[in-house]
Scaffold this motif. Sequence first.
Motif, PDB file in Angstrom:
ATOM      1  N   TYR A 151       0.852  -1.181   0.000  1.00  0.00           N
ATOM      2  CA  TYR A 151       0.000   0.000   0.000  1.00  0.00           C
ATOM      3  C   TYR A 151       0.893   1.238   0.000  1.00  0.00           C
ATOM      4  O   TYR A 151       1.626   1.495   0.944  1.00  0.00           O
ATOM      5  N   LYS A 184       1.714   5.022   0.097  1.00  0.00           N
ATOM      6  CA  LYS A 184       1.171   6.305   0.531  1.00  0.00           C
ATOM      7  C   LYS A 184       1.475   7.376  -0.508  1.00  0.00           C
ATOM      8  O   LYS A 184       2.482   7.315  -1.199  1.00  0.00           O
ATOM      9  N   LYS A 185       0.588   8.334  -0.584  1.00  0.00           N
ATOM     10  CA  LYS A 185       0.850   9.504  -1.419  1.00  0.00           C
ATOM     11  C   LYS A 185       0.654  10.719  -0.540  1.00  0.00           C
ATOM     12  O   LYS A 185      -0.458  11.050  -0.157  1.00  0.00           O
ATOM     13  N   ILE A 186       1.778  11.357  -0.223  1.00  0.00           N
ATOM     14  CA  ILE A 186       1.726  12.507   0.666  1.00  0.00           C
ATOM     15  C   ILE A 186       2.021  13.768  -0.135  1.00  0.00           C
ATOM     16  O   ILE A 186       3.038  13.834  -0.826  1.00  0.00           O
ATOM     17  N   ASP A 201      -2.875  13.792   2.932  1.00  0.00           N
ATOM     18  CA  ASP A 201      -2.806  12.397   2.539  1.00  0.00           C
ATOM     19  C   ASP A 201      -3.693  12.206   1.310  1.00  0.00           C
ATOM     20  O   ASP A 201      -4.906  12.320   1.395  1.00  0.00           O
ATOM     21  N   SER A 213      -3.539   9.388  -0.619  1.00  0.00           N
ATOM     22  CA  SER A 213      -3.349   7.975  -0.993  1.00  0.00           C
ATOM     23  C   SER A 213      -4.539   7.398  -1.742  1.00  0.00           C
ATOM     24  O   SER A 213      -4.402   6.397  -2.445  1.00  0.00           O
ATOM     25  N   LYS A 230       6.093   9.535  -1.693  1.00  0.00           N
ATOM     26  CA  LYS A 230       5.719   8.463  -0.769  1.00  0.00           C
ATOM     27  C   LYS A 230       5.954   8.804   0.695  1.00  0.00           C
ATOM     28  O   LYS A 230       5.345   8.220   1.571  1.00  0.00           O
TER      29      LYS A 230
END
Length: 426
Positions: A6, A8-10, A114, A116, A148
């Motif tokens: 999984y 993350k997209k920050i 966030d 994501s 990420k």
Amino acid sequence: MSYTQYTKKIALVDCNSFYVSCETLFTPKLKNKPVVVLSNNDGCIVSRSNEAKALGIKMGEPYFKAKDIIIKNNVQVFSSNYSLYGDISRRVMRTLKRFNSDIEIYSIDEAFLDLSNFSDNEIEDVGKEIRSIVLQWTGIPTSIGIAKTKTLSKVANHIAKKKETGVTSLIGIENIDPILEKVDINDVWGVGRQLTKFYHRNGIYNAKQLKNISNTWIKKSSNVLSSRTAMELRGIACIDFEKTTTKRKSCVVSRSFGQRIEKFQELKEAIANYCLNASEKIRSESLIAKSITIFIRTSPFQSKFGYYANSKTIDFPIATNNSIEIVKAAISALENIFKNGYRYQKAGVLLTSLSNDDDKKNLFSSEKDEKINSLMKSIDNTNYRYGRSAISLASAGVQKRWNMKREYSSRIDTADFYSLPTIKAI
DNA sequence: TCTGGGGTCCTAGGACCC
DNA sequence: TCTGGGGTCCTAGGACCC
């Protein structure tokens, strides 16, 4: 065992030249002109428009040193107006929350989001949309970096700052080494002056080198923070995303004086005022302080008058947020360290070991406490309605010769109806 | 003459205990 | 009087951030 990673997209959203952008919001003719905003007391330059940066005016530079360039190039100068910036900041943050209510407000002009939930393909467009909505609704231009980890999104943001679109995503890029190679080590989040020196001594000059160096070496020769930074550059998240606003652990109010102070009485007034400020602040956050530190000092830049700096900490018998108790403690601390014959330049108050207000409701709380609490509450309410220091303590004085210098204030008060700019319909 | 203000976290070292 | 190891807790100072 197999599982899907999984990712993350920050996103890091950062307002461009924030204080300058706030000031020019109300003065459109300053768009694309050199503009700077000064720190308290008109001391240092703390925000610059691109045009001011291009003139070679440095961040943090003392105003008097840059004065020549400023006059020669007709640079517009503003004293800082924090209530304005705070207000605009809240508008920006409120707008960001539309995209995800879980945002981490990192500073007055920065927030982590966030993102994501969005797919790799659409992420850059989402960034562009956020940017254009914020610009449209608040008038503030931003730069957005997406990656990420927080440290990588800082890197992305750094790159975005120089781009026309203002958005950079590192999501989905297989090998980011060529990008990191172009990032100077001192531009990496968490690497300050001392660490830069340390890395240079060890032949590390850019983010790629830090990313690829052995972790055990970093831990051994520096500390865990540094190894965390390196891990984050590798795309492994080590620094938590803090959605909930955690309560602060300390509260500082300190100022340089508009002019040097020599008399105990005046120093006492200043300290008393800082105490009133600080205690009001912690009351508004339902906090109480276990101890207080006060400090005073002369200017470190004028040694010919002699340098003196000292501080004193006092523990309260019971944690408190009562202005009267706090002022009393501070003044007795001041009596302890004050020395005659010096030209004091700065003083401050620190409330530390803060905890929740309701912890106080223990067996020691009495009817008297209740009375004091309601007195404090009514002072806060009155000051909120009629302006700070409508009600004050006698020790806070009335002359305030020590007050800050703010020669170039735009005097825009977004909370004051009558000073709002008027917009004429055509 | 004139050099900001407000935070957090980590570490080394001292005090104290067994 | 000196000799020892090992643990916890606290604090001051330093480094970092914006």
